[in-house]
Design an enzyme around this catalytic site. Structure first.
Site, PDB file in Angstrom:
ATOM      1  CD  GLU A 109      29.652  60.404  46.189  1.00 44.66           C
ATOM      2  OE1 GLU A 109      29.440  59.190  46.225  1.00 44.66           O
ATOM      3  OE2 GLU A 109      28.757  61.254  46.015  1.00 44.66           O
ATOM      4  CB  SER A 153      40.478 111.411   6.070  1.00 47.10           C
ATOM      5  OG  SER A 153      39.580 112.273   5.415  1.00 47.10           O
TER       6      SER A 153
END
Length: 702
Positions: A95, A356
């Protein structure tokens, strides 16, 4: 031959570009144009505060779950340091080869573009855009339609170069570059197309990610894989020409397939991540204490086990570091999108009956207050408490048992006897110390039923309670990274004293494991709520506490659901997935009394309730065998006489046995006695306990 109109267009285009170049170079006319354009440009963004997706990360910075931006885009925060160096080299080479040296505009590239533009009669052949100019276009969110747009980008690029470093400009490109649909930025693109972050990319992957932003919709791999492949090939060819990669590497990259569909973004700890974003809506990055590897493993475990329990069953798991209280994993359901299981409900924070699982604290208080020792004996027999008559899970009574047996077998009656002795208010107070927000039906006063699950708690709270036991009774605040945790201002009140906590842990290490577990590996307790609605298993070793809940989020029962059969196997599998092996529990403290029942001090040999009338009420002995009125064949006719065994339930030992009023034996804590009859016939058998209560049956012996 070109028409007069085409020739005129080319001349105008060439002249305009020449003026642009000269103006930016310093002519007064150019300065005036430059100032006018600059006045209308958007402000230079701060790379540290970009409008990006919120990301929730684990304790090592790994992505757990990203969220879209307010406009529905996947735009994840990223810096050049987060990206494969090879990709960055390919990007610059393709680029903007002069990116490191130009000041926003590459004049040689612009000159080339101007000549090509003029030669094409006013049509763009090559843009000459630098990476900085592309960033300017992305910030403005405007395409390049004409020369004026290009000029605007050039001015904007120069402003960006004056205000930002090259690394910051590259950060903007890596964040905003389009990759098709609502995907923006290299990090989101790498996750969407390859299912991984951009830190390590293959040559083929890097080339595709370089190519896509040039025409993101036309080259989308899921829409046109042929266009995507062609674009990738073009990048690879140019990289070979420019010496970035070898021809061999390019050839190998060409053989890699093009992805044809988007991959899902990470979605780990979804409930916790959602809560984090709700608590900190302004944050773009939230670091949780969660271990990503462990979280994923537990999520898979829950999703695998839930379908085996029915179409509406779900599983929740919480793992916590014993020392720090950091939440290592939090699985709220068997799958966020499992609608039939109400997967959106976070069951780690749902208020349910604990069954429990609170019993260890009951016995811990008895140890702390000197009322009992793990080897103290206690009666497991029907007992009434002002109209409340607890029964064991299986409906049976075991008679005289040790406290250790009562807890490892999770017997209900001894637990309530002990709770009545230590006091419900004291028990509830200790629950509060452990961080449990005790919730009672209709805000009623707590009763003995809280010891057997008659209270509302959450899985996170239970894990906090067991973490306190594992820490020798010292409470710990669970932290997950969602909200800052204030530094402690003083010593927190203990949940249990260290010796009592050690006794509890030592007993829980003796709880029989499920079929897939090994005995003594962890200390753990199970629980099943009334009506088979909730199954629990919570355990710890010397380093980690893990809690498991199984049930239906809507609270409807599941046939056969139980803590030991349903939740405990998942708990042991969870410890398997820690990958660290079992860490030993804390060693015994010097003040711990290790002794058999007969070696205990006399007051500790038997647990005695302060109100003997309470535990004696409605507890007369019963002859369990033989039954009243039965005929017993003891072999009298054949001469092979056998002894008659008389068995007793309930009552307070020792027991005295009688046949037709004559004594035939006396036992201490045993609940059976053998007797050899003299001959056949009817006989009345009687038993009398230590409180003088009795029972009789009449049988025929032959």
């Amino acid at each position: 031959m070109a028409s007069r109109h085409d020739l005129r267009g080319r001349l105008i285009a060439a002249a305009l570009l020449a003026l642009i170049t000269a103006g930016i170079g310093g002519l007064n006319w150019g300065r005036s144009v430059y100032a006018g354009i600059a006045a209308d440009l958007p402000p230079v963004p701060d790379p540290q505060h970009l409008a990006v997706s919120t990301v929730v990360l684990d304790r090592d910075g790994q992505l757990l779950r990203p969220f879209t931006t307010s406009d529905g885009r996947w735009r994840l925060p990223v810096t050049p340091g987060d990206v494969d160096r090879r990709f960055l080299d390919m990007l610059v080479a393709y680029e903007d080869q002069n990116f490191a040296t130009h000041h926003g505009v590459d004049w040689s590239g612009m000159a080339r573009a101007a000549l090509q533009f003029a030669g094409a009669g006013g049509h763009v052949v090559s843009g000459g855009s630098t990476l900085t100019m592309q960033v300017a276009r992305l910030i403005a969110q405007q395409p390049t339609r004409n020369v004026w747009d290009k000029l605007t980008q050039m001015v904007h690029a120069q402003q960006l170069e004056r205000s930002l470093s090259k690394s910051e400009i590259l950060t903007l490109y890596l964040t905003y570059a389009p990759y098709g649909g609502n995907i923006e930025g290299i990090r989101a693109a790498s996750l969407a197309w390859f299912g991984k972050g951009p830190k390590r990319l293959t040559v083929a992957e890097a080339a595709l990610l370089v190519a896509l932003p040039q025409s993101p919709e036309a080259r989308r791999p899921d829409r046109d894989p042929f266009a995507a492949r062609a674009a990738r090939s073009m990048v690879l060819e140019r990289m070979v020409v420019r010496g970035v990669i070898s021809a061999e590497a390019a050839a190998a990259a060409e053989r890699e397939p093009i992805p044809t569909r988007r991959k899902p973004f990470p979605l780990h700890a979804p409930h916790l991540a959602q809560q984090a974003v709700a608590a900190r809506p302004e944050a773009s990055r939230i670091d949780l204490t969660v271990d990503g590897r462990l979280q994923a493993a537990f999520e898979q475990l829950g999703a695998t086990r839930a379908p085996q329990l029915g179409p509406k069953a779900s599983v929740a798991i919480v793992a916590v570091d014993v020392t720090s209280g950091s939440v290592l994993a939090s699985v709220g359901s068997a799958g966020l999108f499992a609608t039939e299981r109400d997967g959106y409900v976070d069951m780690t924070r749902a208020v349910r009956s604990p069954g429990s699982t609170l019993k260890p604290l009951i016995y811990g208080l008895a140890f702390e207050y000197g009322l009992a020792h793990p080897e103290s004996l206690i009666e497991d027999r029907p007992t009434a408490f002002d109209g409340y008559v607890p029964v064991n899970f299986d409906g049976l009574s075991r008679g005289t048992v040790s406290i250790r047996q009562a807890l490892t077998q999770s017997l209900n009656i001894p637990a309530v006897i002990v709770l009545d002795a230590v006091g419900v208010p004291r028990f509830v107070s200790r629950l509060h110390r452990a961080g449990l927000a005790v919730r009672l039906p209709n805000d009623s006063a707590p009763t003995l039923a809280v010891g057997l699950g008659g209270v509302g708690v959450t899985l996170r709270e239970l894990v906090g309670l067991y973490a306190a036991i594992a820490r020798g009774g010292t409470p710990v605040t669970l932290t997950d990274g969602i909200t800052p945790t204030a530094a402690p201002t003083g010593l927190a009140a203990p949940v249990l004293d260290p010796v009592a906590a050690w006794y509890v842990a030592d007993i829980l290490a003796d709880v029989p494991p499920p079929l897939n577990g090994s005995a003594g590996r962890i200390a753990y307790k199970t629980g099943t709520s009334y009506g088979y609605r909730d199954a629990w298993a919570i355990g710890f070793d010397g380093e980690t506490v893990i809690g498991v809940w199984v049930g239906r989020p809507d609270g409807t029962p599941i046939s056969g659901l139980s803590g030991i059969a349903t939740a405990a196997p998942i708990l042991f599998e969870s410890f398997d997935r820690l990958g660290t092996g079992t860490v030993p529990l804390a060693p015994a403290l010097p003040s711990v009394l290790v002794a058999t029942n007969t070696d205990l001090p006399l007051p500790l040999r038997r647990f005695r309730h302060f109100d003997t009338d309470v535990v004696a009420r409605d507890a007369a002995p019963q002859i369990a065998f033989p039954g009243n009125g039965v005929d017993l064949d003891l072999g009298m006719a054949s001469g092979a006489e056998r002894a008659l065994v008389v068995k007793v339930r309930n009552g307070v030992p020792p027991f005295s046995y009688f046949a037709n009023g004559a004594p035939i034996g006396r036992t201490g804590f045993a609940r059976q006695n053998s007797w050899q009859p003299d001959g056949p016939g009817y006989v009345t058998l009687s038993v009398v306990d230590s409180l003088g209560k009795s029972d009789s049956v009449k049988v025929f012996i032959e």
